[in-house]
Design a protein around this motif. Structure first.
Motif: not given
Length: 375
Positions: A14-33, A323-328, A336-339
């Protein structure tokens, strides 16, 4: 054929997984910036140059196992904080100590108490140990200590108090802690999680508040643990060094539970050097205080609700899907971190960065809010 789930106890499944702040390289791959990371409360100035140099020197001996007890660092921490060495434990981050405490003191049928919207490792550690977590509603984005005291039951063994709290950035003062501890039974261990103590001490001093005398409780033999870390003001989040102060017998048992060689020789060398660079800490605190004031003013100009901080991040609520604002924002190069996972679907947390980072964040925030979807 049996599945792996058949071998696992229900509380582990039943454990939830710890989700850290998104790494820079992952965010840059996703966003292309190119992105700046303001999601994990790291020190934007980085580590002390002294710490970096000490870690470089330590690399020459990484063929040897590290000192299992981080003895030199324990000694230096004891000396600096005027406690006995036997009252100090060092581990690979304060999160590791949270896990050790839960494993040592909890089991099925026992519970821990904390506030809602607090550090998300608490629920994971408690449930991984088979315990039950009681979460008490907040009052004005802060710990309601009176309600937490009322929530204690005969099965309570741990109380987690994050001071300042992550993610809201609020704190309770020393007098409130005194009053709370007077209501806690002797068979309940209180954990004062002071990961952001350097920032909180600085804010409290400027506001005429007595932040904490937590180590006085330790020196006095109180049934209490104080947790701190080199991950925040010292800028060593990637090195993983945390430490705790508490009763010697409890420290002994935690040391038995701790993974062998959990703190690397490189990490210990960096922490020892970071302790001595008080000028670097002062620069970090001064930049953080001015950044908090500047960001607070910008939030007011934008009409965005926020909670005045006592740490190195700000909790803000623009009143729309976080979450939507964080994606934009990520598409504009700001992480940033959506809560939402904290139960605050319209709130976010932003780390206070350098002046340039803060300006980029505010510019991106204005831009994405101007094109926010019509509700």
């Amino acid at each position: 054929m049996a599945s792996i789930e058949d071998f696992l106890p229900e509380h582990i499944r039943a454990l939830a997984q710890y989700i850290p702040g998104k790494p820079i390289r992952q965010a840059e791959r996703e966003s292309g910036v190119a992105c700046i990371k303001l999601s994990s409360n790291e020190n934007p100035l980085g580590p002390s140059p002294r710490a970096v140099e000490a870690m470089r020197r330590a690399l020459a001996e990484v063929n040897y196992y590290p000192d299992n007890d981080a003895s030199e660092l324990r000694f230096r921490l004891a000396l600096r904080h005027d406690v006995a060495v036997e009252q100090v434990i060092v581990a690979d981050g304060s999160t590791a100590l949270i896990d050790l405490l839960a494993r040592a003191l909890l089991a099925p049928g026992r519970n821990a108490v904390t506030s809602e919207r607090s550090f998300i490792v608490y629920p994971i550690a408690v449930r991984a140990a088979g315990g039950t977590l009681i979460q008490v509603p907040m009052r004005d984005h802060a710990f309601d200590l009176e309600a937490i005291a009322r929530a204690i039951t005969r099965d309570t063994r741990l109380i987690f108090l994050a001071n300042p709290n992550n993610p809201t950035g609020t704190l309770f003062d020393a007098a409130a802690t005194d009053a709370f501890l007077a209501r806690v039974p002797d068979d309940v261990l209180v954990i004062l999680d002071e990961a952001y103590c350097d920032y909180a001490t600085d804010y409290a001093r400027s506001r005429g508040i007595e932040y904490s005398h937590s180590l006085d409780y330790v020196r006095g033999g109180r049934n209490l643990m104080v947790l701190r870390t080199f991950s925040k003001a010292h800028g060593l989040a990637g090195a993983r060094v945390g430490y705790g102060f508490g009763p010697p017998r409890l420290i002994e048992y935690l040391s038995r539970l701790r993974t062998a060689f959990s703190v690397s020789a490189v990490a210990e060398a960096g922490a020892l050097a970071a302790l001595d660079d008080e000028a670097h800490i002062r620069r970090s605190l001064e930049m953080n205080a001015s950044g908090a004031a500047w960001l607070g003013q910008k939030f007011r100009e934008l009409g965005i609700r926020f909670v005045p901080t006592t740490a190195n991040f700000i909790y803000f609520d623009p009143g729309e899907d976080a979450a939507a604002l964080a994606r934009r924002l990520q598409a504009e190069g700001v992480i940033v971190r959506p809560l939402t996972v904290w139960g605050a679907p319209t709130a976010l947390r932003v780390t206070i960065g350098t002046p340039e980072m803060n300006e980029k964040f505010v510019s991106a925030l204005k831009k994405v809010m101007e094109r926010a979807p019509v509700r």
